[in-house]
Design an enzyme around this catalytic site. Sequence first.
Site, PDB file in Angstrom:
ATOM      1  N   HIS A   1      -9.658  -2.577  12.262  1.00 44.80           N
ATOM      2  CA  HIS A   1      -8.616  -3.419  11.652  1.00 44.80           C
ATOM      3  C   HIS A   1      -8.301  -4.552  12.631  1.00 44.80           C
ATOM      4  O   HIS A   1      -7.265  -4.542  13.293  1.00 44.80           O
ATOM      5  CB  HIS A   1      -7.387  -2.541  11.401  1.00 44.80           C
ATOM      6  CG  HIS A   1      -6.321  -3.186  10.567  1.00 44.80           C
ATOM      7  ND1 HIS A   1      -5.012  -2.763  10.594  1.00 44.80           N
ATOM      8  CD2 HIS A   1      -6.356  -4.194   9.667  1.00 44.80           C
ATOM      9  CE1 HIS A   1      -4.287  -3.491   9.753  1.00 44.80           C
ATOM     10  NE2 HIS A   1      -5.078  -4.374   9.183  1.00 44.80           N
TER      11      HIS A   1
ATOM     12  N   ASP B   1      -8.667  -9.826   9.479  1.00 44.30           N
ATOM     13  CA  ASP B   1      -8.216  -8.463   9.151  1.00 44.30           C
ATOM     14  C   ASP B   1      -9.209  -7.367   9.520  1.00 44.30           C
ATOM     15  O   ASP B   1      -8.803  -6.292   9.925  1.00 44.30           O
ATOM     16  CB  ASP B   1      -7.922  -8.388   7.644  1.00 44.30           C
ATOM     17  CG  ASP B   1      -6.985  -7.242   7.273  1.00 44.30           C
ATOM     18  OD1 ASP B   1      -5.982  -7.043   7.988  1.00 44.30           O
ATOM     19  OD2 ASP B   1      -7.259  -6.541   6.286  1.00 44.30           O
TER      20      ASP B   1
ATOM     21  N   LYS C   1      -9.449  -2.336   2.500  1.00 44.64           N
ATOM     22  CA  LYS C   1      -9.118  -1.208   3.360  1.00 44.64           C
ATOM     23  C   LYS C   1      -9.945   0.035   2.992  1.00 44.64           C
ATOM     24  O   LYS C   1     -10.358   0.793   3.860  1.00 44.64           O
ATOM     25  CB  LYS C   1      -7.615  -0.897   3.289  1.00 44.64           C
ATOM     26  CG  LYS C   1      -6.743  -2.050   3.789  1.00 44.64           C
ATOM     27  CD  LYS C   1      -7.114  -2.405   5.193  1.00 44.64           C
ATOM     28  CE  LYS C   1      -6.642  -3.711   5.739  1.00 44.64           C
ATOM     29  NZ  LYS C   1      -5.303  -4.146   5.710  1.00 44.64           N
TER      30      LYS C   1
ATOM     31  N   SER D   1      -0.516  -3.813  10.320  1.00 46.02           N
ATOM     32  CA  SER D   1      -0.246  -4.708   9.195  1.00 46.02           C
ATOM     33  C   SER D   1       1.020  -5.524   9.439  1.00 46.02           C
ATOM     34  O   SER D   1       2.023  -4.998   9.925  1.00 46.02           O
ATOM     35  CB  SER D   1      -0.088  -3.885   7.921  1.00 46.02           C
ATOM     36  OG  SER D   1      -1.250  -3.122   7.721  1.00 46.02           O
TER      37      SER D   1
ATOM     38  N   CYS E   1       1.688  -7.787  11.629  1.00 46.58           N
ATOM     39  CA  CYS E   1       2.072  -7.972  13.029  1.00 46.58           C
ATOM     40  C   CYS E   1       1.382  -9.167  13.670  1.00 46.58           C
ATOM     41  O   CYS E   1       1.343  -9.278  14.890  1.00 46.58           O
ATOM     42  CB  CYS E   1       1.801  -6.705  13.831  1.00 46.58           C
ATOM     43  SG  CYS E   1       2.958  -5.382  13.442  1.00 46.58           S
TER      44      CYS E   1
ATOM     45  N   ARG F   1       1.929 -12.056  -1.104  1.00 42.36           N
ATOM     46  CA  ARG F   1       0.677 -12.447  -0.434  1.00 42.36           C
ATOM     47  C   ARG F   1      -0.027 -13.572  -1.178  1.00 42.36           C
ATOM     48  O   ARG F   1       0.309 -13.900  -2.320  1.00 42.36           O
ATOM     49  CB  ARG F   1      -0.247 -11.230  -0.351  1.00 42.36           C
ATOM     50  CG  ARG F   1       0.380 -10.101   0.494  1.00 42.36           C
ATOM     51  CD  ARG F   1      -0.600  -9.346   1.292  1.00 42.36           C
ATOM     52  NE  ARG F   1       0.063  -8.459   2.233  1.00 42.36           N
ATOM     53  CZ  ARG F   1      -0.357  -8.241   3.480  1.00 42.36           C
ATOM     54  NH1 ARG F   1      -1.423  -8.847   3.929  1.00 42.36           N
ATOM     55  NH2 ARG F   1       0.282  -7.424   4.284  1.00 42.36           N
TER      56      ARG F   1
ATOM     57  N   ARG G   1       0.838  -1.190   0.000  1.00 41.82           N
ATOM     58  CA  ARG G   1       0.000   0.000   0.000  1.00 41.82           C
ATOM     59  C   ARG G   1       0.877   1.246   0.000  1.00 41.82           C
ATOM     60  O   ARG G   1       1.905   1.287   0.669  1.00 41.82           O
ATOM     61  CB  ARG G   1      -0.896   0.022   1.250  1.00 41.82           C
ATOM     62  CG  ARG G   1      -2.109  -0.886   1.146  1.00 41.82           C
ATOM     63  CD  ARG G   1      -2.950  -0.844   2.394  1.00 41.82           C
ATOM     64  NE  ARG G   1      -2.242  -1.387   3.539  1.00 41.82           N
ATOM     65  CZ  ARG G   1      -1.669  -0.669   4.490  1.00 41.82           C
ATOM     66  NH1 ARG G   1      -1.753   0.651   4.475  1.00 41.82           N
ATOM     67  NH2 ARG G   1      -1.025  -1.246   5.476  1.00 41.82           N
TER      68      ARG G   1
ATOM     69  N   TYR H   1      -1.824  -3.281  -6.869  1.00 38.98           N
ATOM     70  CA  TYR H   1      -1.520  -3.997  -5.630  1.00 38.98           C
ATOM     71  C   TYR H   1      -2.723  -4.074  -4.690  1.00 38.98           C
ATOM     72  O   TYR H   1      -3.371  -3.057  -4.415  1.00 38.98           O
ATOM     73  CB  TYR H   1      -0.325  -3.370  -4.883  1.00 38.98           C
ATOM     74  CG  TYR H   1      -0.238  -3.953  -3.497  1.00 38.98           C
ATOM     75  CD1 TYR H   1       0.269  -5.238  -3.307  1.00 38.98           C
ATOM     76  CD2 TYR H   1      -0.780  -3.292  -2.401  1.00 38.98           C
ATOM     77  CE1 TYR H   1       0.245  -5.832  -2.061  1.00 38.98           C
ATOM     78  CE2 TYR H   1      -0.802  -3.880  -1.141  1.00 38.98           C
ATOM     79  CZ  TYR H   1      -0.283  -5.151  -0.983  1.00 38.98           C
ATOM     80  OH  TYR H   1      -0.323  -5.738   0.252  1.00 38.98           O
TER      81      TYR H   1
END
Length: 598
Positions: A230, A281, A210, A252, A254, A379, A73, A201
């Site tokens: 989130h 998420d 998001k 993100s 983590c 990903r 991002r 992406y």
Amino acid sequence: MTKFPTHNKKLSDWVNKMARFCEPDEIIWIDGSLNQKKQLEEEAIASGELIPLNQEKSPGCFLHRTAIDDVARTEHLTFICTKRKQEAGPTNNWMSPRAAYAKANKYFKGAMRGRNMYVIPYSMGPVGSTFSKIGVELTDSRYVVLNMMIMTRVGEKVLRQLEIEDNFTKCLHSKADLDINKRLILHFPEDNTIWSVGSGYGGNVLLGKKCLSLRIASFLARKEHWLAEHMLIMGIEKPNGQVQYLAAAFPSACGKTNLAMLVPPEGLKVKGYRIWTVGDDISWMRIDTDGSLWAINPETGFFGVAPGTNSKTNPNMVETIKKNTIYTNVLLKNDNTVWWEGADGDIPAGGIDWQGRPWKPGQVDVNGKPVLAAHPNSRFTAPIVNCPSASFRLEQHHGVPISAIIFGGKRGHLAPLVYESFNWQHGVFVGATMGSELTAAQVGKVGVVRRDPMAMLPFCGYNMAEYFRHWLNMGKKMPKAPKIFSVNWFRVDPHGKFLWPGFGENLRVLEWILDRCENKIGATETPIGYIPNLNDIDLTGIKLAENALEKLFKIDKEAWVEELKGVKAFFQKFKGDLPKELWQEYQDLLLRLKQQNG
Ligand code: GTP
Ligand code: SPV
Ligand code: MN
């Protein structure tokens, strides 16, 4: 003009208008059928957007490579476009709607020439649930369509719903030239509109994720008195069949995905826990008539980090991504399967790296640095139903009741393994002052600590000071508010080695959290909150380094006072807008730290 499969005039007018603007060859409505999916896959293979993998070993799986400057991002190119700058607040990039539309107009004009425009009607959340929101994404990317088909509920049933309800988020995406200098991710919360151009992406282009589910949804949630967060959602089932649900916000990369589907460690097996994955998420939460907080995961798939995923760290995910999965920016092995750093099995003898170049292990670049096979933010996109621990309540229109909210980040130092806030207001302060080290999921310098309140810094669609106020208000409206905790799996010893083994072993910490929620055990009060009495963490079958537990729970008061300087500077950004309750919590904490310092 071909007839559109909808009576919703607002929808057909908008599709027509955007088509005149972007000038695609054709307009194709996504109906969600298997036939259409197959056709899109074939076209994507022919155009080079997808590479089919070995269909015996990886049925229904494909590889995609993005442009090399389009791998995460781009927060600096992401804007909240409200009439007043104040509305976006000091932590968001802001542009006026007029300036933003004008700038993007130039990039979108004729951008779809020679391509099709796909119309994707999608629902975030079960179609028709009071929790759910509908979006329609127009895109010229088949990769986007195929990903959206995994990540959201698309097609016919959503169009039918749009005959009943009029409202939807208008989402426009074009790859255009994939030029980073002409890339913009624009949110117009006041128009319920998202425009994304120049990227291919994930988080920039799968606009249900998001962009809608966090930035636009958080804006709507404040107005409509709910929370768009989130957060992962997981259930922990005890042998008596009782399931308790937790929601946890980590920035993100983590550990949300890993925690959401953890496998109980060997030493706790006898206790007979079973883990249910609701989401990894995003969590949308509402106060129900019982006075407690209920949550749904609006998504239907995982867009997870590949590196580090293996049968030891995340066996459920390894199972999930065996079929019907789209891989992005990983290594293509010679047998047409994929690999990444930290994957199962031996390091392959060779293959094609994420940039499409021949790769061999041990290869170094001109600076002598190892050449990575997979991008650190590579990903996979996989359907949640593939997951062995997928919750049986995914389609429940009312979601699941949340017993505890957990905030966490990546902190090598300072933050203890777990602590509990004193009450809701203090818990909001704990969330609002979260800090975390940057990861590969953002463009930026990996490892630098930044303040990331509620893991929402890049995702809050309005002024964060108002967002904190909204959180405080939600607590007041909830007779049975969840307790709020903080966790940190990433504390290290002086040699940089993790003090806590993490992954499945994290269940030992969740166990303590649930016991606290049920008022089963006591705890030790410290200036920052309650920490466990060390005997209350079940360490059966685990070997920690000497004194590791003491180190994991050490509260270094001087370091916390130092930390508060950063918190103060962060709070000051919001000037008079910051709720006074948070300044009060700040003062109280400072006082507690100094008092006990003697
Ligand atoms: P986004 O999808 O970007 O929102 O990320 P996420 O929060 O879902 O993160 P994810 O679970 O994919 O984890 C990211 C990285 O953290 C991976 O490299 C994991 O191996 C690592 N990780 C996850 N859990 C733990 C843990 O308990 N301990 C340690 N040391 N590392 C972990
Ligand atoms: C994150 O970065 O938090 C993600 C991946 O979950 S993305 O969809 O790209 O935002
Ligand atoms: Mn995320």
